[in-house]
Design a protein around this motif. Structure first.
Motif, PDB file in Angstrom:
ATOM      1  N   SER A 361       0.817  -1.210   0.000  1.00 41.60           N
ATOM      2  CA  SER A 361       0.000   0.000   0.000  1.00 41.60           C
ATOM      3  C   SER A 361       0.852   1.262   0.000  1.00 41.60           C
ATOM      4  O   SER A 361       1.808   1.369   0.776  1.00 41.60           O
ATOM      5  CB  SER A 361      -0.882  -0.015   1.262  1.00 41.60           C
ATOM      6  OG  SER A 361      -1.369   1.274   1.530  1.00 41.60           O
ATOM      7  N   CYS A 362       0.456   2.246  -0.831  1.00 45.21           N
ATOM      8  CA  CYS A 362       1.154   3.538  -0.780  1.00 45.21           C
ATOM      9  C   CYS A 362       0.436   4.501   0.140  1.00 45.21           C
ATOM     10  O   CYS A 362       0.772   5.684   0.187  1.00 45.21           O
ATOM     11  CB  CYS A 362       1.300   4.119  -2.191  1.00 45.21           C
ATOM     12  SG  CYS A 362      -0.287   4.338  -3.016  1.00 45.21           S
ATOM     13  N   ASN A 363      -0.541   4.007   0.883  1.00 48.49           N
ATOM     14  CA  ASN A 363      -1.263   4.856   1.829  1.00 48.49           C
ATOM     15  C   ASN A 363      -1.606   4.046   3.084  1.00 48.49           C
ATOM     16  O   ASN A 363      -2.654   3.400   3.146  1.00 48.49           O
ATOM     17  CB  ASN A 363      -2.537   5.395   1.159  1.00 48.49           C
ATOM     18  CG  ASN A 363      -3.268   6.374   2.044  1.00 48.49           C
ATOM     19  OD1 ASN A 363      -2.959   6.501   3.242  1.00 48.49           O
ATOM     20  ND2 ASN A 363      -4.226   7.067   1.473  1.00 48.49           N
ATOM     21  N   PRO A 364      -0.719   4.061   4.099  1.00 44.69           N
ATOM     22  CA  PRO A 364      -0.948   3.242   5.290  1.00 44.69           C
ATOM     23  C   PRO A 364      -2.296   3.496   5.975  1.00 44.69           C
ATOM     24  O   PRO A 364      -2.852   2.589   6.592  1.00 44.69           O
ATOM     25  CB  PRO A 364       0.222   3.629   6.200  1.00 44.69           C
ATOM     26  CG  PRO A 364       1.315   4.038   5.247  1.00 44.69           C
ATOM     27  CD  PRO A 364       0.603   4.726   4.120  1.00 44.69           C
ATOM     28  N   GLU A 365      -2.850   4.710   5.825  1.00 44.23           N
ATOM     29  CA  GLU A 365      -4.144   5.007   6.463  1.00 44.23           C
ATOM     30  C   GLU A 365      -5.263   4.145   5.848  1.00 44.23           C
ATOM     31  O   GLU A 365      -6.060   3.553   6.576  1.00 44.23           O
ATOM     32  CB  GLU A 365      -4.530   6.490   6.250  1.00 44.23           C
ATOM     33  CG  GLU A 365      -3.530   7.483   6.801  1.00 44.23           C
ATOM     34  CD  GLU A 365      -3.683   7.708   8.287  1.00 44.23           C
ATOM     35  OE1 GLU A 365      -4.744   7.353   8.828  1.00 44.23           O
ATOM     36  OE2 GLU A 365      -2.713   8.216   8.898  1.00 44.23           O
ATOM     37  N   THR A 366      -5.289   4.060   4.501  1.00 39.26           N
ATOM     38  CA  THR A 366      -6.345   3.251   3.876  1.00 39.26           C
ATOM     39  C   THR A 366      -6.053   1.760   4.062  1.00 39.26           C
ATOM     40  O   THR A 366      -6.973   0.957   4.171  1.00 39.26           O
ATOM     41  CB  THR A 366      -6.534   3.590   2.374  1.00 39.26           C
ATOM     42  OG1 THR A 366      -5.278   3.472   1.696  1.00 39.26           O
ATOM     43  CG2 THR A 366      -7.074   4.988   2.184  1.00 39.26           C
ATOM     44  N   LEU A 367      -4.765   1.405   4.163  1.00 38.82           N
ATOM     45  CA  LEU A 367      -4.420   0.010   4.468  1.00 38.82           C
ATOM     46  C   LEU A 367      -5.010  -0.376   5.831  1.00 38.82           C
ATOM     47  O   LEU A 367      -5.656  -1.426   5.973  1.00 38.82           O
ATOM     48  CB  LEU A 367      -2.888  -0.164   4.487  1.00 38.82           C
ATOM     49  CG  LEU A 367      -2.366  -1.480   5.049  1.00 38.82           C
ATOM     50  CD1 LEU A 367      -2.793  -2.667   4.190  1.00 38.82           C
ATOM     51  CD2 LEU A 367      -0.840  -1.464   5.177  1.00 38.82           C
ATOM     52  N   ASN A 394       4.813   6.989   2.595  1.00 36.10           N
ATOM     53  CA  ASN A 394       5.532   5.718   2.715  1.00 36.10           C
ATOM     54  C   ASN A 394       4.731   4.608   2.082  1.00 36.10           C
ATOM     55  O   ASN A 394       3.508   4.697   1.979  1.00 36.10           O
ATOM     56  CB  ASN A 394       5.749   5.362   4.198  1.00 36.10           C
ATOM     57  CG  ASN A 394       6.889   6.149   4.771  1.00 36.10           C
ATOM     58  OD1 ASN A 394       8.042   5.929   4.411  1.00 36.10           O
ATOM     59  ND2 ASN A 394       6.580   7.099   5.639  1.00 36.10           N
ATOM     60  N   GLU A 395       5.422   3.550   1.688  1.00 32.50           N
ATOM     61  CA  GLU A 395       4.758   2.337   1.229  1.00 32.50           C
ATOM     62  C   GLU A 395       4.774   1.368   2.423  1.00 32.50           C
ATOM     63  O   GLU A 395       5.750   1.357   3.196  1.00 32.50           O
ATOM     64  CB  GLU A 395       5.546   1.749   0.047  1.00 32.50           C
ATOM     65  CG  GLU A 395       4.945   0.532  -0.596  1.00 32.50           C
ATOM     66  CD  GLU A 395       3.940   0.843  -1.714  1.00 32.50           C
ATOM     67  OE1 GLU A 395       3.919   1.980  -2.209  1.00 32.50           O
ATOM     68  OE2 GLU A 395       3.179  -0.070  -2.063  1.00 32.50           O
ATOM     69  N   ALA A 396       3.720   0.590   2.573  1.00 33.18           N
ATOM     70  CA  ALA A 396       3.693  -0.411   3.651  1.00 33.18           C
ATOM     71  C   ALA A 396       3.356  -1.761   3.037  1.00 33.18           C
ATOM     72  O   ALA A 396       2.501  -1.857   2.155  1.00 33.18           O
ATOM     73  CB  ALA A 396       2.642  -0.044   4.677  1.00 33.18           C
TER      74      ALA A 396
END
Ligand SMILES: C[S@@+](CC[C@H](N)C(=O)[O-])C[C@H]1O[C@@H](n2cnc3c(N)ncnc32)[C@H](O)[C@@H]1O
Length: 408
Positions: A361-367, A394-396
């Motif tokens: 994910s390039c968006n930890p919040e939506t992950l 960040n990417e997660a």
């Protein structure tokens, strides 16, 4: 950080001149040393994903990027005049030319400078947003370590003949040149029409042990070195589970699927991987790569002595496609845009019973929000991917495994 020599970086402080002069704020974390940026992001990610972890979750060391010269894609807005074009970032100070931003490798800066020479010689007037006049809107560059693709985003085809006449001014390492025609006055960077101008029809981007085809209108990651290691990490995790079938949803040009196929072949394992993506050109790119690497044939039965590896790609909406499959794979990779996979796909995956899911994910919040919608899966492994140094992005990466009712 100070070991990197670049005319725009102060060797004492390691801070970019454009940042200290208040001319560019893209790298909002510039005053924090890179290793401290990574530590901080890692701590924040752990806290954000705590709800999906178990005592057995393995938190891997972050995958750390080179601090400078890592950005292999440039999207420059063109302003100024035909004699003095200014290349700036969309959304930052418009008059500041950032063609030699230290995030770019030297090849990208050289290619941008050659595009500037072309615009001048061909007398292509930059687009003026207020007057809605002018021709060139953006210069887009995608680079490998040795070659580049250049795309000129134009309001119309009226300057094309002049541009064609002076293409020899482009850096000799430019191997693909096209024009994207974008007549509308809107926020989107690209239009629907792409006109090939010179060179090959696609770039070959090396990632890990393979190279992938990239047709002009396909998405690629901004940091190829980190993306390559991310793909390889996911491929190792998936193969380590013993999976022989996998999906790569939101596959773009197929980085995850092709890396999984490559890893399977290296291990002498069977693999049948299907990539799904909404953009036709990205699927055409992925199919081209699969063919070149010998992954395009039919997969043989698991009982044959010779292991066979197949990577197959289709254009579809990931959620709709997944919802209608009756044969589920042993592993699924998802790598959605910033909005995440959303409620519908999270619900499909949560009820799927598939053993392993890798979510990059390039968006930890939506992950984090998507994981809250998937209580049947918990994080087995997680890793911070430092894809965009000096920015707050960040990417997660998480590897999810299905949990039993007792574990929940
Ligand atoms: C973050 S990119 C990842 C691409 C690829 N995995 C890679 O590493 O280059 C997300 C991709 O999802 C695609 N996409 C966007 N919406 C989609 C949808 N509804 N269904 C399938 N793919 C979609 C985009 O075109 C883009 O290629």
């Amino acid at each position: 950080m100070t070991a990197f020599a670049h005319p725009r970086i102060d060797p004492e402080s390691g801070i970019c001149e454009y940042f200290s002069a208040g001319q560019c704020e893209s790298c909002s974390l510039m005053r924090t040393p890179h290793d401290a940026q990574v530590d901080e992001a890692n701590t924040q990610l752990k806290a954000l994903l705590a709800h999906a972890m178990t005592p057995a979750t393995v938190w891997e060391e972050p995958l750390v990027s080179a601090p400078w010269g890592f950005r292999t894609k440039a999207k420059m807005m063109v302003r100024g005049t035909a004699n003095a074009p200014v290349f700036s970032f969309p959304g930052t100070h418009e008059g500041v030319d950032l063609a030699d931003c230290p995030l770019y490798p030297a090849l990208v800066t050289d290619v941008l400078e050659s595009a500037r020479a072309l615009i001048r010689r061909a007398q292509v007037p930059p687009y003026n947003l207020d007057k809605r006049r002018g021709e060139i809107k953006y210069v887009l560059v995608t680079a490998t370590p040795t070659e580049a693709m250049v795309r000129l985003v134009l309001r119309s085809t009226s300057a094309l003949d002049r541009i064609r006449e002076h293409l020899a001014l482009l850096d000799p390492r430019v191997s693909v040149v096209s024009a994207n025609i974008h007549p509308e006055h809107e926020a989107l960077i690209e239009g629907a029409e792409e006109i090939h101008l010179a060179g090959a029809d696609r770039l070959r981007l090396p990632i890990g042990g393979i190279d992938v085809d990239v047709l002009p209108r396909s998405f690629t990651q901004t940091n190829t070195a980190v993306a390559s290691e991310l793909y390889a990490q996911v491929a190792r995790w998936i193969l380590d589970t013993g999976a022989h079938t996998a999906w790569d949803l939101y596959c773009g040009v197929g980085g995850f699927a092709l890396s999984i196929a490559h890893e399977a072949r290296a291990r002498g394992a069977h693999m049948d991987v299907t990539g799904i993506e909404i953009t036709n050109e990205a699927i055409e790119s992925a199919r081209g790569s699969a063919k070149r690497h010998g992954f395009a044939g039919a997969v043989g039965p698991l009982t044959t002595p010779e292991p066979s590896v197949r990577a197959h790609f289709d254009t579809a909406d990931a959620t709709e496609w997944a919802r209608h499959q009756s044969n589920l794979p042993e592993a699924i990779v998802v790598n959605p845009p910033r909005r995440g996979i959303g409620d519908a796909l999270a619900t499909v995956l949560n009820g799927s019973g598939v053993r392993t899911i890798a979510y990059s994910s390039c968006n930890p919040e939506t992950l984090a929000a998507d994981l809250a919608r998937m209580p049947n899966y918990r994080i087995a492994r997680a890793r911070l991917i430092d894809m965009f140094p000096h920015s707050a992005h960040n990417e997660a990466l998480v590897l999810l495994t299905r949990t039993t009712a007792e574990e929940r």
